[in-house]
Enzyme design. Structure first.
Site, PDB file in Angstrom:
ATOM      1  N   LEU A  31       0.962  -1.192   0.325  1.00 26.85           N
ATOM      2  CA  LEU A  31      -0.250   0.090  -0.036  1.00 26.85           C
ATOM      3  C   LEU A  31       0.858   0.893  -0.011  1.00 26.85           C
ATOM      4  O   LEU A  31       2.059   0.865   0.147  1.00 26.85           O
ATOM      5  CB  LEU A  31      -0.680   0.186   1.505  1.00 26.85           C
ATOM      6  CG  LEU A  31      -1.864  -0.773   1.040  1.00 26.85           C
ATOM      7  CD1 LEU A  31      -2.628  -1.202   2.522  1.00 26.85           C
ATOM      8  CD2 LEU A  31      -2.749  -1.100   0.033  1.00 26.85           C
ATOM      9  N   SER A  32       0.736   2.291  -0.775  1.00 23.57           N
ATOM     10  CA  SER A  32       1.011   3.779  -0.383  1.00 23.57           C
ATOM     11  C   SER A  32       1.815   4.021   0.733  1.00 23.57           C
ATOM     12  O   SER A  32       2.940   4.182   1.045  1.00 23.57           O
ATOM     13  CB  SER A  32       0.321   4.660  -0.659  1.00 23.57           C
ATOM     14  OG  SER A  32      -0.402   4.885   0.053  1.00 23.57           O
ATOM     15  N   GLU A  33       0.926   3.874   2.061  1.00 25.93           N
ATOM     16  CA  GLU A  33       1.751   3.510   3.272  1.00 25.93           C
ATOM     17  C   GLU A  33       1.271   2.697   4.215  1.00 25.93           C
ATOM     18  O   GLU A  33       0.282   2.146   4.492  1.00 25.93           O
ATOM     19  CB  GLU A  33       1.413   5.219   4.028  1.00 25.93           C
ATOM     20  CG  GLU A  33       3.068   6.057   4.240  1.00 25.93           C
ATOM     21  CD  GLU A  33       2.688   6.788   2.801  1.00 25.93           C
ATOM     22  OE1 GLU A  33       3.505   7.207   2.352  1.00 25.93           O
ATOM     23  OE2 GLU A  33       0.925   6.841   1.846  1.00 25.93           O
ATOM     24  N   THR A  34       2.330   2.378   4.425  1.00 26.05           N
ATOM     25  CA  THR A  34       1.679   1.422   6.390  1.00 26.05           C
ATOM     26  C   THR A  34       2.251   2.108   7.559  1.00 26.05           C
ATOM     27  O   THR A  34       3.421   2.831   7.181  1.00 26.05           O
ATOM     28  CB  THR A  34       3.111  -0.165   5.846  1.00 26.05           C
ATOM     29  OG1 THR A  34       2.200  -0.617   4.557  1.00 26.05           O
ATOM     30  CG2 THR A  34       2.823  -0.924   7.235  1.00 26.05           C
ATOM     31  N   HIS A  48      -3.267  10.564   5.686  1.00 23.61           N
ATOM     32  CA  HIS A  48      -3.843   9.520   5.503  1.00 23.61           C
ATOM     33  C   HIS A  48      -3.683   8.873   6.319  1.00 23.61           C
ATOM     34  O   HIS A  48      -4.715   7.955   6.790  1.00 23.61           O
ATOM     35  CB  HIS A  48      -4.258   9.132   4.070  1.00 23.61           C
ATOM     36  CG  HIS A  48      -3.647   8.172   2.800  1.00 23.61           C
ATOM     37  ND1 HIS A  48      -1.921   7.823   2.943  1.00 23.61           N
ATOM     38  CD2 HIS A  48      -3.478   6.545   3.325  1.00 23.61           C
ATOM     39  CE1 HIS A  48      -1.474   6.645   2.215  1.00 23.61           C
ATOM     40  NE2 HIS A  48      -2.854   5.947   3.383  1.00 23.61           N
TER      41      HIS A  48
END
Length: 288
Positions: free
Chosen positions: A44-47, A81
């Site tokens: 994902l774009s961020e963890t 986010h």
């Protein structure tokens, strides 16, 4: 070792829209290399990794936590986010009793509070300064093709380049842009730019539209071809559009395929409140 993990769609009230983030709750210290490995696995774009600051802390009762964010390729200094997703996990899943949470991060202390159905993030506000178009002309051309550009700004604090399309264009023109992330990487190799924002003035006040501005965000330099909804980009966009529109309260929409809405309020202390909704879509445990 089992780690509680959640997937939360941020800046939306619908599952499978907005921006998904993975959130890990760390009961114990995690060996440094595992953060990046887990983020690569999540894709994902961020963890986000929430950690206790003291051994006696509790995810339900404590109000201060450490927070780090990783893309599939590297750690980042700010992610809106995934911060919203982290707050949602603590408030809604762990039933945290506090009205406000503080996260200790690489960008300093960030606060999150509940307000009705929204979570409000207190983020830094970053200025973007006029940029000589000739210096970034090739990069802009790769991003928007022959579309007319009205303004180009650069945020040195975030390494984000802001490209504003002419006011003659509509939201649909922004949505139809076909941006090749590999060409962006090949064009900008010096890493002066690590994020590209394409933005357009909205039609707030109209019968069908209620957004002050629109945007899309591309960060292949950080392993993210296009980010669905980006809080950190709006820490730059909020400053720019407040100046352009003469407004401190704004509503924005990020026009990715998933899409997401952000409520913006500039603060007197030089920061910005960015609010949005969040939906928990997955809960489980990670075994390492």
């Amino acid at each position: 070792m089992k780690i509680p993990i959640f997937t939360v769609d941020a800046f939306t009230d619908e599952p499978f829209r907005g921006n998904p983030a993975a959130v890990c709750l760390l009961e114990d210290e995690l060996e440094e290399g595992w953060h990046q490995k887990i983020a690569m696995e999540m894709k994902l774009s961020e963890t986000a990794f929430i950690r206790k600051l003291h051994p006696t802390d509790n995810f339900t009762k404590s109000s201060r936590f450490g927070l780090r964010w990783f893309t599939p390729t590297n750690e980042v200094r700010l992610c809106g986010h995934a911060t919203l997703a982290s707050a949602a996990v603590l408030f809604r899943n762990k039933k945290n009793v506090n009205s406000s949470l503080t996260f200790v991060t690489l960008s300093g202390e960030l606060n999150a509070r509940q307000a009705g159905g929204q979570i409000i993030l207190d983020l830094p506000l970053y200025s973007a300064y006029p940029q000589d178009l000739q210096e970034v002309e090739e990069l802009v051309k790769v991003a928007v093709g022959n579309i007319n550009v009205q303004d180009v700004r650069y945020s040195p604090d975030t390494k984000k380049l802001l490209v504003r399309l002419s006011d003659t264009y509509e939201r649909s023109d922004l949505e139809k842009l076909n941006v090749n992330s590999q060409e962006l990487l090949q064009t900008e190799t010096a890493r002066k730019v690590e994020g590209l924002i394409v933005t357009l003035k909205g039609k707030a006040g109209g019968k069908l539209e209620s957004h002050d501005f629109y945007s899309r965000y591309f960060a292949p330099w950080n392993g993210v071809s296009e980010d669905p909804v980006t809080g950190s980009a709006h820490a730059v966009l909020s400053s720019y559009w407040s100046e352009q529109l003469g407004k401190e309260e704004m509503c924005a929409f990020q026009c990715s395929a998933r899409g997401g809405e952000l409520k913006i309020s500039l603060r007197d202390d030089g920061r910005v409140d960015i609010g949005g909704q969040a939906v928990l879509v997955l809960e489980g445990s990670l075994t390492i």
